[in-house]
Enzyme design. Sequence first.
Site, PDB file in Angstrom:
ATOM      1  N   THR A 126       0.817  -1.208   0.000  1.00 62.68           N
ATOM      2  CA  THR A 126       0.000   0.000   0.000  1.00 62.68           C
ATOM      3  C   THR A 126       0.858   1.268   0.000  1.00 62.68           C
ATOM      4  O   THR A 126       1.990   1.252   0.533  1.00 62.68           O
ATOM      5  CB  THR A 126      -0.907  -0.013   1.253  1.00 62.68           C
ATOM      6  OG1 THR A 126      -1.474   1.289   1.442  1.00 62.68           O
ATOM      7  CG2 THR A 126      -0.133  -0.362   2.522  1.00 62.68           C
ATOM      8  N   ASP A 127       0.297   2.354  -0.507  1.00 57.37           N
ATOM      9  CA  ASP A 127       1.006   3.640  -0.464  1.00 57.37           C
ATOM     10  C   ASP A 127       1.160   4.151   0.971  1.00 57.37           C
ATOM     11  O   ASP A 127       1.942   5.062   1.234  1.00 57.37           O
ATOM     12  CB  ASP A 127       0.311   4.693  -1.349  1.00 57.37           C
ATOM     13  CG  ASP A 127      -1.133   4.993  -0.968  1.00 57.37           C
ATOM     14  OD1 ASP A 127      -1.640   4.420   0.014  1.00 57.37           O
ATOM     15  OD2 ASP A 127      -1.762   5.813  -1.671  1.00 57.37           O
ATOM     16  N   GLU A 128       0.416   3.552   1.914  1.00 57.61           N
ATOM     17  CA  GLU A 128       0.488   4.031   3.301  1.00 57.61           C
ATOM     18  C   GLU A 128       1.851   3.757   3.942  1.00 57.61           C
ATOM     19  O   GLU A 128       2.192   4.359   4.952  1.00 57.61           O
ATOM     20  CB  GLU A 128      -0.625   3.401   4.145  1.00 57.61           C
ATOM     21  CG  GLU A 128      -1.991   3.748   3.615  1.00 57.61           C
ATOM     22  CD  GLU A 128      -3.082   3.793   4.664  1.00 57.61           C
ATOM     23  OE1 GLU A 128      -2.762   3.657   5.858  1.00 57.61           O
ATOM     24  OE2 GLU A 128      -4.236   3.963   4.264  1.00 57.61           O
ATOM     25  N   TYR A 151      -1.748  -0.107  11.181  1.00 57.14           N
ATOM     26  CA  TYR A 151      -1.964  -0.814   9.894  1.00 57.14           C
ATOM     27  C   TYR A 151      -0.782  -0.604   8.962  1.00 57.14           C
ATOM     28  O   TYR A 151      -0.208  -1.564   8.429  1.00 57.14           O
ATOM     29  CB  TYR A 151      -3.258  -0.319   9.229  1.00 57.14           C
ATOM     30  CG  TYR A 151      -3.327  -0.671   7.756  1.00 57.14           C
ATOM     31  CD1 TYR A 151      -3.507  -1.994   7.339  1.00 57.14           C
ATOM     32  CD2 TYR A 151      -3.180   0.312   6.764  1.00 57.14           C
ATOM     33  CE1 TYR A 151      -3.538  -2.322   5.979  1.00 57.14           C
ATOM     34  CE2 TYR A 151      -3.211  -0.009   5.417  1.00 57.14           C
ATOM     35  CZ  TYR A 151      -3.393  -1.322   5.027  1.00 57.14           C
ATOM     36  OH  TYR A 151      -3.426  -1.645   3.688  1.00 57.14           O
ATOM     37  N   LYS A 155       1.975  -3.334   7.388  1.00 51.50           N
ATOM     38  CA  LYS A 155       2.192  -3.574   5.958  1.00 51.50           C
ATOM     39  C   LYS A 155       3.660  -3.286   5.582  1.00 51.50           C
ATOM     40  O   LYS A 155       4.241  -4.004   4.768  1.00 51.50           O
ATOM     41  CB  LYS A 155       1.263  -2.687   5.122  1.00 51.50           C
ATOM     42  CG  LYS A 155      -0.212  -3.025   5.243  1.00 51.50           C
ATOM     43  CD  LYS A 155      -0.585  -4.402   4.724  1.00 51.50           C
ATOM     44  CE  LYS A 155      -0.446  -4.516   3.231  1.00 51.50           C
ATOM     45  NZ  LYS A 155      -0.899  -5.863   2.747  1.00 51.50           N
TER      46      LYS A 155
HETATM   47  P1  NAD Z   1     -10.369  -6.660   2.624  1.00 53.30           P
HETATM   48  O1  NAD Z   1     -10.346  -6.246   4.048  1.00 53.30           O
HETATM   49  O2  NAD Z   1     -11.559  -6.353   1.786  1.00 53.30           O
HETATM   50  O3  NAD Z   1     -10.126  -8.227   2.517  1.00 53.30           O
HETATM   51  C1  NAD Z   1      -9.124  -8.891   3.241  1.00 53.30           C
HETATM   52  C2  NAD Z   1      -9.333 -10.383   3.035  1.00 53.30           C
HETATM   53  O4  NAD Z   1      -8.307 -11.082   3.747  1.00 53.30           O
HETATM   54  C3  NAD Z   1     -10.676 -10.902   3.586  1.00 53.30           C
HETATM   55  O5  NAD Z   1     -11.266 -11.772   2.659  1.00 53.30           O
HETATM   56  C4  NAD Z   1     -10.268 -11.644   4.858  1.00 53.30           C
HETATM   57  O6  NAD Z   1     -11.149 -12.694   5.178  1.00 53.30           O
HETATM   58  C5  NAD Z   1      -8.886 -12.145   4.478  1.00 53.30           C
HETATM   59  N1  NAD Z   1      -8.050 -12.413   5.658  1.00 53.30           N
HETATM   60  C6  NAD Z   1      -7.825 -11.587   6.722  1.00 53.30           C
HETATM   61  N2  NAD Z   1      -7.026 -12.194   7.613  1.00 53.30           N
HETATM   62  C7  NAD Z   1      -6.711 -13.406   7.085  1.00 53.30           C
HETATM   63  C8  NAD Z   1      -5.895 -14.476   7.526  1.00 53.30           C
HETATM   64  N3  NAD Z   1      -5.257 -14.440   8.710  1.00 53.30           N
HETATM   65  N4  NAD Z   1      -5.787 -15.566   6.743  1.00 53.30           N
HETATM   66  C9  NAD Z   1      -6.442 -15.654   5.548  1.00 53.30           C
HETATM   67  N5  NAD Z   1      -7.245 -14.676   5.096  1.00 53.30           N
HETATM   68  C10 NAD Z   1      -7.363 -13.547   5.848  1.00 53.30           C
HETATM   69  O7  NAD Z   1      -9.048  -6.062   1.977  1.00 53.30           O
HETATM   70  P2  NAD Z   1      -8.784  -5.303   0.597  1.00 53.30           P
HETATM   71  O8  NAD Z   1      -9.196  -3.895   0.745  1.00 53.30           O
HETATM   72  O9  NAD Z   1      -9.292  -6.129  -0.498  1.00 53.30           O
HETATM   73  O10 NAD Z   1      -7.190  -5.318   0.590  1.00 53.30           O
HETATM   74  C11 NAD Z   1      -6.496  -6.441   0.067  1.00 53.30           C
HETATM   75  C12 NAD Z   1      -5.000  -6.192   0.169  1.00 53.30           C
HETATM   76  O11 NAD Z   1      -4.668  -5.008  -0.567  1.00 53.30           O
HETATM   77  C13 NAD Z   1      -4.490  -5.957   1.569  1.00 53.30           C
HETATM   78  O12 NAD Z   1      -3.236  -6.567   1.689  1.00 53.30           O
HETATM   79  C14 NAD Z   1      -4.376  -4.449   1.681  1.00 53.30           C
HETATM   80  O13 NAD Z   1      -3.388  -4.096   2.605  1.00 53.30           O
HETATM   81  C15 NAD Z   1      -3.969  -4.109   0.270  1.00 53.30           C
HETATM   82  N6  NAD Z   1      -4.348  -2.772  -0.205  1.00 53.30           N
HETATM   83  C16 NAD Z   1      -5.629  -2.332  -0.079  1.00 53.30           C
HETATM   84  C17 NAD Z   1      -5.986  -1.108  -0.614  1.00 53.30           C
HETATM   85  C18 NAD Z   1      -7.394  -0.598  -0.532  1.00 53.30           C
HETATM   86  O14 NAD Z   1      -7.624   0.566  -0.865  1.00 53.30           O
HETATM   87  N7  NAD Z   1      -8.374  -1.377  -0.134  1.00 53.30           N
HETATM   88  C19 NAD Z   1      -5.017  -0.313  -1.254  1.00 53.30           C
HETATM   89  C20 NAD Z   1      -3.718  -0.792  -1.341  1.00 53.30           C
HETATM   90  C21 NAD Z   1      -3.386  -2.034  -0.828  1.00 53.30           C
HETATM   91  O1  DAU Z   2      -4.047   4.138   0.612  1.00 52.52           O
HETATM   92  C1  DAU Z   2      -4.292   2.761   0.548  1.00 52.52           C
HETATM   93  C2  DAU Z   2      -5.097   2.369   1.752  1.00 52.52           C
HETATM   94  O2  DAU Z   2      -6.398   2.908   1.533  1.00 52.52           O
HETATM   95  C3  DAU Z   2      -5.179   0.869   1.976  1.00 52.52           C
HETATM   96  O3  DAU Z   2      -3.906   0.377   2.248  1.00 52.52           O
HETATM   97  C4  DAU Z   2      -6.123   0.557   3.141  1.00 52.52           C
HETATM   98  O4  DAU Z   2      -6.283  -0.838   3.293  1.00 52.52           O
HETATM   99  C5  DAU Z   2      -7.465   1.189   2.857  1.00 52.52           C
HETATM  100  O5  DAU Z   2      -8.312   1.002   3.979  1.00 52.52           O
HETATM  101  C6  DAU Z   2      -7.316   2.669   2.566  1.00 52.52           C
HETATM  102  O6  DAU Z   2      -6.903   3.390   3.758  1.00 52.52           O
HETATM  103  P1  DAU Z   2      -7.494   4.829   4.135  1.00 52.52           P
HETATM  104  O7  DAU Z   2      -7.348   5.024   5.581  1.00 52.52           O
HETATM  105  O8  DAU Z   2      -6.959   5.885   3.241  1.00 52.52           O
HETATM  106  O9  DAU Z   2      -9.034   4.563   3.708  1.00 52.52           O
HETATM  107  P2  DAU Z   2     -10.401   4.963   4.408  1.00 52.52           P
HETATM  108  O10 DAU Z   2     -11.474   4.604   3.429  1.00 52.52           O
HETATM  109  O11 DAU Z   2     -10.510   4.454   5.778  1.00 52.52           O
HETATM  110  O12 DAU Z   2     -10.272   6.548   4.476  1.00 52.52           O
HETATM  111  C7  DAU Z   2     -10.085   7.323   3.308  1.00 52.52           C
HETATM  112  C8  DAU Z   2     -10.057   8.778   3.715  1.00 52.52           C
HETATM  113  O13 DAU Z   2     -11.346   9.150   4.205  1.00 52.52           O
HETATM  114  C9  DAU Z   2      -9.088   9.078   4.841  1.00 52.52           C
HETATM  115  O14 DAU Z   2      -8.544  10.372   4.654  1.00 52.52           O
HETATM  116  C10 DAU Z   2      -9.967   9.070   6.087  1.00 52.52           C
HETATM  117  C11 DAU Z   2     -11.289   9.603   5.579  1.00 52.52           C
HETATM  118  N1  DAU Z   2     -12.485   9.072   6.271  1.00 52.52           N
HETATM  119  C12 DAU Z   2     -12.601   7.735   6.401  1.00 52.52           C
HETATM  120  C13 DAU Z   2     -13.709   7.180   7.022  1.00 52.52           C
HETATM  121  C14 DAU Z   2     -13.855   5.693   7.188  1.00 52.52           C
HETATM  122  C15 DAU Z   2     -13.468   9.941   6.718  1.00 52.52           C
HETATM  123  O15 DAU Z   2     -13.366  11.169   6.565  1.00 52.52           O
HETATM  124  N2  DAU Z   2     -14.562   9.403   7.342  1.00 52.52           N
HETATM  125  C16 DAU Z   2     -14.715   8.064   7.515  1.00 52.52           C
HETATM  126  O16 DAU Z   2     -15.746   7.649   8.088  1.00 52.52           O
END
Ligand code: NAD
Ligand code: DAU
Length: 341
Positions: A126-128, A151, A155
């Site tokens: 992730t970019d985080e 988090y 990562k």
């Molecule tokens: P999500 O939370 O929707 O899904 C996570 C999945 O992992 C779920 O199906 C959960 O059941 C499974 N899981 C959790 N713990 C587990 C374990 N111990 N063993 C096996 N399975 C397990 O997540 P997402 O948003 O689809 O993110 C997927 C990946 O991409 C993550 O690694 C996250 O860090 C990364 N990522 C997410 C974003 C985003 O914006 N959502 C951006 C960049 C990177």
């Molecule tokens: O940048 C990649 C990441 O994006 C992934 O690695 C994470 O798994 C994913 O959860 C996401 O993280 P963020 O913290 O950026 O996403 P979130 O949707 O929680 O929040 C996006 C932005 O919105 C952030 O600036 C916080 C703000 N926010 C979020 C929530 C849930 C609000 O203002 N109100 C809210 O209720």
Amino acid sequence: MKNIMVTGGAGFIGANFVIYMLEKYPQYQVIVYDKLTYAGNLDNLLPVSDEPRYHFVRGDICHPQTVAATIEKYNIDTIVNFAAETHVDRSIMDPDAFIQTDVYGTYVLLEAARRFRLERFHQISTDEVYGHIPAGYRSQETDNLAPRSPYAASKASADLMAHAYFVTYGLPVTITRGSNNIGPYQYPEKVVPLFATNAIDYQPLPLYGDGRQMREYQYVLDHCEAIDLVLHHGQLGEVYNVGTAEELENVAMVNILLQTLDRPGTLIKHVRDRPGHDRRYSLNIDKIKALGWQPRHTPAEAIVKTAHWYQKNEWWWRKIKDGDFKTYYQAQYGDRLQEAQ
Ligand code: NAD
Ligand code: DAU
């Protein structure tokens, strides 16, 4: 590459990736390995449930025996690791599961990949991991990692461990670092699906702080295409940023959502901010572009498309929001929304 184990394949990005890969590559088998935590959902995989090249194993990436048994049973040659605890706010409430899954679980998978001499281990990052990025700069893959939430730190630890396995054991590792994904099947704790579904129901949208934090909202299938490209053409040991190179303030994101869903601005409630909230992420994506990829959607297009999906797919999100999610919502937002009255 023939038999791909997609860990976390029942989650948001993982499921989109599984559907995409099965459709694009008729010769591949995809084995989803997923613990089915609160975020895992077999509804996400309904589009491929009748596909004979798709298999599902319920398992935890922290369990070496189950991981090994799955690799042996399906003759796995490639792991793409999406499995993680993913929500920053939950990591602030209770980091424990993040350390278990994102750090220890990744190590278990790396060790299995080494033992079974897999062709590829791809880590979804992730970019985080770069932390808050000041205005005018975009993160490069070679930048130091500076994660600031539990988090992000979990990562970043996984990235460092994956890199260590490449350097020390020659494990064929690649890493992609994606920005904020949005699109079908995203659990409605994340801001875009939370706000879209709240807005559909005329419920308040709890915007953190001044709402001027910046994120690169990208369409999930663009991210899937980039992962596919790195799997097939990426250089071993390398990291690739995947984003849009166009960040948007959260207030702008909310306004696009409200306009798309035809809901009033009065639904926005500025609430107490997230502790340690990173104000800006921003990726330099020249490296993945040089490999032959570019995003098909701007952040605004991705937000509109996502809002329409939630509008049309109430069957998917209503049962989630009517279940355990209510307890989480109350704990996360109850006081904040009351204070904002
Ligand atoms: P999500 O939370 O929707 O899904 C996570 C999945 O992992 C779920 O199906 C959960 O059941 C499974 N899981 C959790 N713990 C587990 C374990 N111990 N063993 C096996 N399975 C397990 O997540 P997402 O948003 O689809 O993110 C997927 C990946 O991409 C993550 O690694 C996250 O860090 C990364 N990522 C997410 C974003 C985003 O914006 N959502 C951006 C960049 C990177
Ligand atoms: O940048 C990649 C990441 O994006 C992934 O690695 C994470 O798994 C994913 O959860 C996401 O993280 P963020 O913290 O950026 O996403 P979130 O949707 O929680 O929040 C996006 C932005 O919105 C952030 O600036 C916080 C703000 N926010 C979020 C929530 C849930 C609000 O203002 N109100 C809210 O209720």
